[in-house]
Structure formats: structure tokens, C-alpha cells
Scaffold this motif. Structure first.
Motif, short mmCIF file in Angstrom:
data_model
loop_
_atom_site.label_atom_id
_atom_site.label_comp_id
_atom_site.label_asym_id
_atom_site.label_seq_id
_atom_site.Cartn_x
_atom_site.Cartn_y
_atom_site.Cartn_z
N SER A 1 0.35 1.57 -3.30
CA SER A 1 1.40 2.54 -2.98
C SER A 1 2.67 1.84 -2.51
N TRP B 1 8.42 8.75 6.83
CA TRP B 1 7.57 9.83 6.32
C TRP B 1 6.89 9.41 5.01
N MET B 2 7.61 8.67 4.18
CA MET B 2 7.02 8.18 2.93
C MET B 2 5.86 7.24 3.21
N ALA C 1 2.93 9.24 4.52
CA ALA C 1 2.28 9.96 3.42
C ALA C 1 1.38 9.01 2.62
N ILE D 1 -1.84 8.60 4.60
CA ILE D 1 -2.67 9.81 4.50
C ILE D 1 -3.35 9.89 3.13
N TYR D 2 -2.58 9.61 2.11
CA TYR D 2 -3.12 9.63 0.74
C TYR D 2 -4.22 8.59 0.58
#
Length: 351
Positions: free
Chosen positions: A96, A126-127, A130, A133-134
Motif C-alpha cells: 500500500s 488519514w490515508m 486507512a 486498517i485495510y
């Protein structure tokens, strides 16, 4: 099982990979932390990438080396499940982060006027959140009765079981490998096209009569080589792993031992080579790394310098010296060590 000579080769390769991963990712974290010039939006993604790759290096490779040495897993099933979860989590973070770096670079080059508005520090954080979390959700699938973690002797680690489980295999590989790969390819293709346009404008050259833009093909070739290196190494490390496990899932049988072990090692090698590739290809990072090294070396030399003991003067040295003594033993002059301040430069540049 494998022969002794091949087992020793695997151990040596894993040890070299471990060393490269620790040194490279630790270097990235140290240089970014101590260089204000690198305190920018890109650095957030690079730090996230280095954390993921360093985690793989520290939590996965040492256990693989132990398995190659003992040819057995002796840490129990619970620790096997935990390590498999961590490996998938960190692999996903690494993938990612590579995709996020490519997207950030695309915005910086193609949309420079909107970059500050689109890539705010809060948005970037925030990216990154995320992405974690992903990655956590993807690694938790076997704990939710979707997939299974098991010990693979060929991989020399605990990993997902792909054999015969087509739905899980396609979900994991598509979400974890294919989508980041497509994002990277698209972003770097756009970056290459935009760089070609910018370089094609050339440099402004003037003479006594007029000025004109002269194309600089050397910069165009350099940009193309960097992009080709990044994408090429990524696909070399991940395409064999993806292809082999997809075949194993549809065929319903294990891969050949050496194919399985080699493709798994390539994914580990990718985490070891990422810091060297993404950082040392950047001129700004290289300069900051050299400055940090010179600063650390100068500090080490100054701390180890032996100070003369002025409190004890021997009777021999207190006696007057003749001209021959002065000629043989001239006065010593301490070398001056110049220390460069790394934090006095402005205008941060991205990776």
C-alpha cells in the motif's frame, strides 16, 4: 526436503537479505528523522514503507533462517498464527505504501498547483491510517473463517494456505497485490509521460541574437531509467509469487519445493531492496545521507580524541629542549574538523 548444500545456500541468502533489510530501512528512518530538508509529505509515506519493510525483516526473516537451520517449526501453533498475521499485515502495508508513494508523486508532478491543497498533512495521515486498517482487515481473514494460516516447510514460514482455496486466494491476491500493482503502473506511466513533456521543453539557451529551448535528452533517459527500475524490480519480486500461488490454488496441489521457496524469498527480498531503491535513487536523499554520515563521523572522532594530561608534567619534559629535540618532535597541530549543519537548508524536495 533439500540437500545440505542447497540448505546452506538458502541460509546465506536469507542472512544477506536480513542484513540489507535492517541496514537499508534503519538508514531511511534515521536520515528522514535527522534531516529537516526531508520533512515533507513524501517522507510520511516513505517512513510508513520503511516501517512495514523493517517489520518484515525483523519478524519474518529470522524465523525463516531458524527453520532453514533446524528444518522444523518449534514455536507452536499460536505463535505460527501470530507471525502469519504479522507477515500479511506488513506485506500489505509495504504494498500500500508503494502505491501511495506513486500517487503522491503523480500529484506533485502533474498537478503542482493543486498539490498543496490535495496533499495536506491531515489528509496524508488519514490515508496512512486507512492503509493500516485495510491491512489489518486483510490479515484477519483467516481468523474470521475465511482462509487458513499454516506452517509451510517450503516457504520456511507460516503463511496463508492457497492450495484448493480459490475464493480466498483470488481475494487476497487481487486486493493485496493486483490493485496496488495497477495503481503503481498507472501512476508511473503518467509520471513518465509528464516528465517526458517537461524535459522535452528543454533548457533555455541564449546567444547574442536570440534564445531557444534545447531538449535535454540525458534527463529524459535518467527519468525513464529510474521509473523502469522501480517498476521492474517490483514485478520481478511479486509476479512469480502471485502466478505460482494462483496456479497452486486452481490446480489443488502444492507447488514444487524450490519454486515455492524461491518465490517466497523474492517477496522478502523486495522488502530488503525497497529502501535502497526508493531512497538512493533520489539525489536529495543521497546528499542528506552523506551529510548525516559526515556529522556522525565527526562527532565520533571528536569524542575519541585524546586530551593531553596537563596536571602531570614529568621532569623529563620540564627540562629545556635543544634544537635537535625540536626538529625531531615539532609542535603538534590538532586537525580542525568541519561539521556541516544539515538543518540549514530550505525548500524541501520530494522523493
Amino acid at each position: 526436503m533439500e540437500g545440505d548444500s542447497l540448505r546452506i545456500l538458502h541460509i546465506c541468502v536469507l542472512c544477506i537479505t536480513l542484513l540489507l533489510g535492517i541496514l537499508g530501512n534503519a538508514m531511511v528512518l534515521a536520515v528522514v528523522a535527522f534531516s529537516r530538508k526531508l520533512h515533507n509529505i513524501t517522507a510520511i509515506f516513505i517512513i510508513n514503507l520503511a516501517i512495514g519493510d523493517l517489520g518484515i525483516t525483523l519478524f519474518v526473516i529470522p524465523f525463516s533462517i531458524h527453520v532453514r537451520i533446524t528444518e522444523n517449526w518449534v514455536f507452536g501453533d499460536i505463535w505460527c498464527q501470530i507471525l502469519a498475521f504479522l507477515s500479511i499485515l506488513l506485506y500489505t502495508i509495504s504494498m500500500s505504501s508503494l502505491a501511495l508513494v506513486s500517487v503522491e508523486r503523480l500529484f506533485a508532478i502533474k498537478y503542482p498547483l493543486q498539490y498543496a491543497q490535495k496533499m495536506k498533512p491531515t489528509t496524508v495521515k488519514w490515508m496512512v491510517a486507512a492503509a493500516w486498517i485495510y491491512a489489518t482487515l486483510r490479515a484477519s481473514c483467516p481468523f474470521l473463517n475465511f482462509g487458513e494460516y499454516y506452517f509451510s516447510n517450503a516457504k520456511a514460514m507460516c503463511a496463508p494456505r492457497y492450495v484448493g482455496d480459490v475464493p480466498y486466494t483470488m481475494t487476497v491476491l487481487v486486493l493485496g497485490v493486483l490493485i496496488p500493482s495497477v495503481v503503481m503502473c498507472y501512476a508511473y506511466a503518467c509520471i513518465g509521460k509528464e516528465a517526458k513533456i517537461l524535459v522535452g521543453r528543454g533548457e533555455l539557451v541564449c546567444n547574442d541574437e536570440h534564445c531557444m529551448y534545447v531538449p535535454n535528452r540525458s534527463k529524459e533517459n535518467k527519468a525513464a531509467k529510474i521509473l523502469a527500475t522501480i517498476t521492474g524490480i517490483f514485478f520481478i519480486c511479486w509476479i512469480p509469487y502471485t502466478t505460482a500461488n494462483t496456479w497452486s490454488s486452481f490446480a489443488g496441489s502444492e507447488m514444487p519445493y524450490h519454486v515455492d521457496s524461491t518465490t517466497q524469498w523474492l517477496t522478502l527480498f523486495n522488502s530488503a531492496i525497497n529502501p535502497w531503491m526508493h531512497s538512493l535513487l533520489n539525489a536529495t536523499f543521497r546528499k542528506c545521507a552523506v551529510k548525516l554520515w559526515n556529522r556522525a563521523k565527526s562527532k565520533l572522532v571528536s569524542e575519541n580524541r585524546i586530551e593531553p594530561n596537563v596536571n602531570t608534567i614529568s621532569t623529563e619534559t620540564a627540562q629545556p629542549r635543544n634544537s635537535l629535540d625540536q626538529a625531531v618532535d615539532p609542535p603538534q597541530i590538532e586537525p580542525q574538523i568541519e561539521m556541516q549543519d544539515m538543518d540549514n537548508e530550505n525548500h524541501p524536495q520530494g522523493t
